[in-house]
Design an enzyme around this catalytic site. Structure first.
Site, PDB file in Angstrom:
ATOM      1  N   GLU A 275       0.797  -1.218   0.000  1.00 12.01           N
ATOM      2  CA  GLU A 275       0.000   0.000   0.000  1.00 12.01           C
ATOM      3  C   GLU A 275       0.837   1.279   0.000  1.00 12.01           C
ATOM      4  O   GLU A 275       0.530   2.222   0.725  1.00 12.01           O
ATOM      5  CB  GLU A 275      -0.928  -0.018   1.221  1.00 12.01           C
ATOM      6  CG  GLU A 275      -0.210  -0.043   2.599  1.00 12.01           C
ATOM      7  CD  GLU A 275       0.137  -1.433   3.121  1.00 12.01           C
ATOM      8  OE1 GLU A 275       0.194  -2.373   2.309  1.00 12.01           O
ATOM      9  OE2 GLU A 275       0.338  -1.568   4.346  1.00 12.01           O
ATOM     10  N   GLU A 300      -5.767  -2.774  -0.831  1.00 13.87           N
ATOM     11  CA  GLU A 300      -4.719  -1.735  -0.840  1.00 13.87           C
ATOM     12  C   GLU A 300      -5.340  -0.345  -0.733  1.00 13.87           C
ATOM     13  O   GLU A 300      -4.805   0.527  -0.053  1.00 13.87           O
ATOM     14  CB  GLU A 300      -3.846  -1.856  -2.093  1.00 13.87           C
ATOM     15  CG  GLU A 300      -3.182  -3.227  -2.291  1.00 13.87           C
ATOM     16  CD  GLU A 300      -2.472  -3.769  -1.054  1.00 13.87           C
ATOM     17  OE1 GLU A 300      -1.948  -2.956  -0.265  1.00 13.87           O
ATOM     18  OE2 GLU A 300      -2.465  -4.993  -0.862  1.00 13.87           O
ATOM     19  N   HIS A 303      -6.081   0.483   2.824  1.00 17.90           N
ATOM     20  CA  HIS A 303      -4.910   0.884   3.615  1.00 17.90           C
ATOM     21  C   HIS A 303      -4.718   2.402   3.624  1.00 17.90           C
ATOM     22  O   HIS A 303      -4.024   2.923   4.502  1.00 17.90           O
ATOM     23  CB  HIS A 303      -3.646   0.222   3.075  1.00 17.90           C
ATOM     24  CG  HIS A 303      -3.342  -1.114   3.682  1.00 17.90           C
ATOM     25  ND1 HIS A 303      -3.260  -1.311   5.038  1.00 17.90           N
ATOM     26  CD2 HIS A 303      -3.071  -2.324   3.112  1.00 17.90           C
ATOM     27  CE1 HIS A 303      -2.955  -2.590   5.273  1.00 17.90           C
ATOM     28  NE2 HIS A 303      -2.849  -3.217   4.130  1.00 17.90           N
ATOM     29  N   GLU A 322      -3.695  -4.620   9.460  1.00 15.82           N
ATOM     30  CA  GLU A 322      -4.195  -5.629   8.521  1.00 15.82           C
ATOM     31  C   GLU A 322      -5.599  -6.135   8.847  1.00 15.82           C
ATOM     32  O   GLU A 322      -6.368  -6.433   7.948  1.00 15.82           O
ATOM     33  CB  GLU A 322      -3.205  -6.796   8.425  1.00 15.82           C
ATOM     34  CG  GLU A 322      -1.857  -6.401   7.838  1.00 15.82           C
ATOM     35  CD  GLU A 322      -1.951  -5.751   6.461  1.00 15.82           C
ATOM     36  OE1 GLU A 322      -3.000  -5.857   5.804  1.00 15.82           O
ATOM     37  OE2 GLU A 322      -0.952  -5.120   6.053  1.00 15.82           O
ATOM     38  N   ASP A 462       9.322 -10.141   9.445  1.00 16.79           N
ATOM     39  CA  ASP A 462       9.069 -10.983   8.270  1.00 16.79           C
ATOM     40  C   ASP A 462       8.917 -12.453   8.657  1.00 16.79           C
ATOM     41  O   ASP A 462       8.161 -13.191   8.026  1.00 16.79           O
ATOM     42  CB  ASP A 462      10.220 -10.886   7.261  1.00 16.79           C
ATOM     43  CG  ASP A 462      10.146  -9.604   6.431  1.00 16.79           C
ATOM     44  OD1 ASP A 462       9.113  -8.904   6.501  1.00 16.79           O
ATOM     45  OD2 ASP A 462      11.125  -9.319   5.719  1.00 16.79           O
ATOM     46  N   TYR A 470      -4.126 -10.664   9.715  1.00 18.83           N
ATOM     47  CA  TYR A 470      -5.204 -10.351   8.776  1.00 18.83           C
ATOM     48  C   TYR A 470      -6.506 -11.011   9.224  1.00 18.83           C
ATOM     49  O   TYR A 470      -7.526 -10.358   9.408  1.00 18.83           O
ATOM     50  CB  TYR A 470      -4.872 -10.875   7.374  1.00 18.83           C
ATOM     51  CG  TYR A 470      -3.678 -10.236   6.710  1.00 18.83           C
ATOM     52  CD1 TYR A 470      -3.851  -9.361   5.642  1.00 18.83           C
ATOM     53  CD2 TYR A 470      -2.377 -10.520   7.116  1.00 18.83           C
ATOM     54  CE1 TYR A 470      -2.769  -8.782   5.006  1.00 18.83           C
ATOM     55  CE2 TYR A 470      -1.286  -9.948   6.484  1.00 18.83           C
ATOM     56  CZ  TYR A 470      -1.490  -9.081   5.428  1.00 18.83           C
ATOM     57  OH  TYR A 470      -0.416  -8.508   4.815  1.00 18.83           O
TER      58      TYR A 470
HETATM   59 ZN   LIG Z   1      -2.568  -5.257   3.885  1.00 19.68          ZN
END
Ligand SMILES: [Zn+2]
Length: 703
Positions: A275, A300, A303, A322, A462, A470
């Protein structure tokens, strides 16, 4: 023992409670020969404590040449260290020599490493057009520190200006408004590209791309950019962007970023989308040719409010970005996309489905259904009587739609029935994805990452990345929406939340405090007190309760019925299936059909999978979501012929959502393991570094 890099952010050495970057001026040159970016980061710093005699910034593989106070030119001593001994960055300590003014500017001259984790450099041969080299960045979560020295913590937000020197034939774009080019007098083969981002953003939203790019207008404030080879397909695929933006504005409030452009990246881009403000980056795997994967664009776009305007304070609170964005995404899809999809479905499948849908309405609270007389007649009839009633009403509805007299009715019915049920299909698909993620994290002994608010001390975000923030985040919000009285009640809260925290970075506690403040009635307070907050935030595994996805059941019915037929049909009698089974199905139903088969404990017998290919020709399908599920089904059935197809799929594109599960599936299949590892080793150097690093872990090649 894992430690936090600083008290304000476990993943950043910079002490943002002592001082804060308030502006970045980035003045750099791109060097395609050496794969480096070099030049100056001029940072404006606001002092927040009395005794600030050193400034601490994050860097990663950056070579600092010198540091000076911008105004006076006074050189500053500096040193790099990594006291926490982490793999994801170092500490740049700059001695200021005195306690500076409340606000001061510091300049750092530096060069990035050719291995900078934020950057991927592609040779001309690796691009679609094969004419020019290509460079793109991905700074989320904490890779900005490999691009420029910064306070690489989402708690710190700053506007920026940039001036980027690049070869004349290569177009440069950033996550900012374009301010044209300037000639480069001492080097006519190069030009300066200028950019300005006026809204304060966290470091992870600084983004750059450079390549052989073209654009097409797709709306009053939107262009789509890509290599020439893809640009027309991209313009077609994303033509609905402006309508989605407007739908999002209805939910989130005004769009503050000016332009909204899209960039279609080369296939190695590791995510569905990123985004970056003013310029969303997306994977080319969205180019299905039928606009069926536009939910990623809805995501996106969302966001622009949740994430970019209201930002997680650290990546431990990533679910605020998210979860809220998934929630908005599905609302947009329900309002905008699904109305249409549903209507197509209705038209195709006719009366029978309409009857089912009406019965769904009957079982739903009246809410905002705008035709009370129809509503009351439906509910006042008994079951038997009702069937006939619906039959006649359905014809009336269709007749009126055909005449075009009842747009009002059409919209309300489609939106109410379909909007909400289609949202539920997406939501229940998300729940399935969450179950799978939780299981695979548990199998990998990484349970702590199933927490909604994980502990990231000593952890590269990461490594903790998964669908949990999410889908668990979405499930919490969806559950709260149902608990507190539905969309009519909860959507205004969402908007108030954005208004309350825009331009800020917040924690889960800030969010929760505001939720309790907003829903202040005694009744709501009682409901909120009863929520198992500790389990939602800190519990391992699946959430403590599942929101109601019942509405999805009806629309999923055709997929469910067909998948059951395939499961129960005797292996010797498969001729009953024909390509008409899914005649004109929207791709969402095809996805669901394959997902139901994948969700089965036992794999479908190989003979059935082979027959399925003969009947439905799934190998030829372009839609990446369908292909992904189909290939997984083939692997699960141990169809040897499909190994090269699966390896082809994970090699020709690099979206982690597809690549990682398929690599893991292939690894788990002993006959395919060696070929899989060989394939990965062969293509690794061409992969994005983040994808390569995580797949190496999935294949147990690295810890
Ligand atoms: Zn996202």
């Amino acid at each position: 023992m894992a430690v936090a890099l600083s008290s304000s952010d476990p993943n950043s050495y910079s002490e943002s409670d002592r001082c804060e970057v308030t502006f970045l001026e980035w003045d750099v040159a791109i060097n395609f020969e050496n794969h480096t970016i070099s030049g100056f980061a001029h940072l404006t710093i606001k002092r927040k404590c009395d005794n600030l005699d050193t400034l601490v910034l994050d860097i990663r593989d950056i070579s600092v040449e010198n540091v000076f106070l911008t105004e006076s030119g006074t050189q500053c001593q500096f040193e790099t260290s990594n006291p926490a001994n982490v793999s994801f960055g170092s500490k740049l300590t700059i001695k200021l020599g005195m306690v500076p003014e409340q606000s001061f500017k510091i300049s750092i001259r530096y060069t990035t490493s050719s291995e900078a984790s934020a950057l991927q450099w592609l040779s001309p041969e690796q691009t679609a057009g094969k004419r020019q080299p290509y460079l793109f960045s991905q700074c989320q979560a904490i890779h900005a520190r490999s691009l420029f020295p910064c306070q690489d913590s989402p708690a710190v937000k700053f506007p920026y200006k940039a001036k980027v020197k690049s070869p004349r034939d290569i177009t440069v774009l950033m996550s900012a408004e374009r301010e044209g080019t300037e000639p480069c007098p001492e080097d006519p083969s190069h030009v300066f590209y200028k950019f300005s981002m006026k809204v304060p953003i966290p470091s992870y939203l600084v983004a750059i791309v450079a390549g052989d790019l073209e654009s097409r207008n797709i709306g009053p404030r939107s262009k789509v950019w890509s290599e020439k080879e893809l640009v027309d397909a991209a313009a077609y695929e994303f033509a609905e962007t402006e309508q989605m933006l407007q739908t999002a504005e209805q939910l989130g409030g005004p769009y503050v970023w000016g332009i909204y452009d899209l960039l279609v990246l080369p296939p190695s881009f590791p995510y569905g989308g990123m985004e970056n403000p003013c310029l969303t980056f997306v994977t080319p795997t969205l180019l299905a040719g039928d606009r069926s994967l536009a939910d990623v664009i809805a995501h996106e776009i969302s966001h622009s409010w949740t994430g970019n305007l209201v930002t997680n304070r650290t990546f431990e609170h990533f679910w605020l970005n998210e979860g809220h964005t998934k929630f908005l995404e599905r609302k947009i899809v329900a309002r905008f996309k699904s109305g249409r999809d549903y209507f197509e479905l209705l038209s195709r499948q006719g009366l029978q489905i309409l009857q089912q849908t009406v019965s769904f309405i009957e079982n739903s609270p009246p809410g905002n259904l705008m035709w009370p007389s129809l509503w009351s007649r439906f509910v006042s009839h008994g079951k038997k009587h009702y069937q006939n009633e619906i039959k006649s009403q359905s014809f009336i509805i269709f007749a009126k739609l055909n005449e075009g007299h009842t747009m009002f009715l059409e919209r309300k019915i489609v939106e109410r029935m379909h909007g909400s049920s289609l949202k539920r299909i997406h939501a229940s698909e998300g729940w399935t994805a969450l179950q799978e993620t939780v299981k695979s994290l548990q199998d990998a002994k990484e349970d702590p990452y199933t927490r909604l608010v994980p502990d990231l001390r000593g952890v590269d975000p990461d490594d903790a990345f998964s669908s949990v923030p999410y889908e668990k985040g979405f499930a919490l919000l969806y559950y709260l929406e149902q608990l507190l009285g539905g969309p009519e009640i909860f959507e205004p809260f969402l908007r108030a939340y954005i208004e309350r925290f825009k331009y800020q970075s917040i924690s889960t506690q800030d969010w929760k405090d505001y939720l309790f403040e907003y829903f202040s009635s005694q009744e709501d307070q009682q409901k909120l007190q009863a929520v198992e907050w500790e389990t939602w935030f800190q519990g391992l595994g699946m959430p403590p309760c599942q929101p109601d996805y019942d509405g999805a059941l009806l629309l999923e019915e055709p997929s469910r019925v067909l998948s059951q037929r395939w499961i129960t049909q005797p292996e010797g009698d498969l001729a009953v299936f024909s390509k008409d089974d899914m005649n004109n199905w929207p791709s969402l139903l095809v996805r669901q059909f394959l997902q139901f088969l994948l969700d089965e404990e036992n794999s479908l017998p190989l003979v059935k999978v082979i027959q399925m290919e003969q009947v439905y020709s799934f190998n030829a399908v372009k839609n990446s979501e369908v292909r992904f599920r189909w290939l997984r089904l083939c692997i699960k059935a141990k169809w040897v012929d499909c190994i090269h197809l699966a390896l082809g799929f994970v090699t020709e594109q690099g979206r982690m959502k597809f690549v990682r599960p398929i690599y893991r599936d292939l690894y788990a299949w002993e006959e395919a393991r060696l070929e899989t590892i060989t394939n990965f080793t062969r293509v690794r150097s061409e992969m994005h570094s983040t994808t390569a690093q995580l797949v190496a872990k999935d294949l147990h090649l690295e810890e």
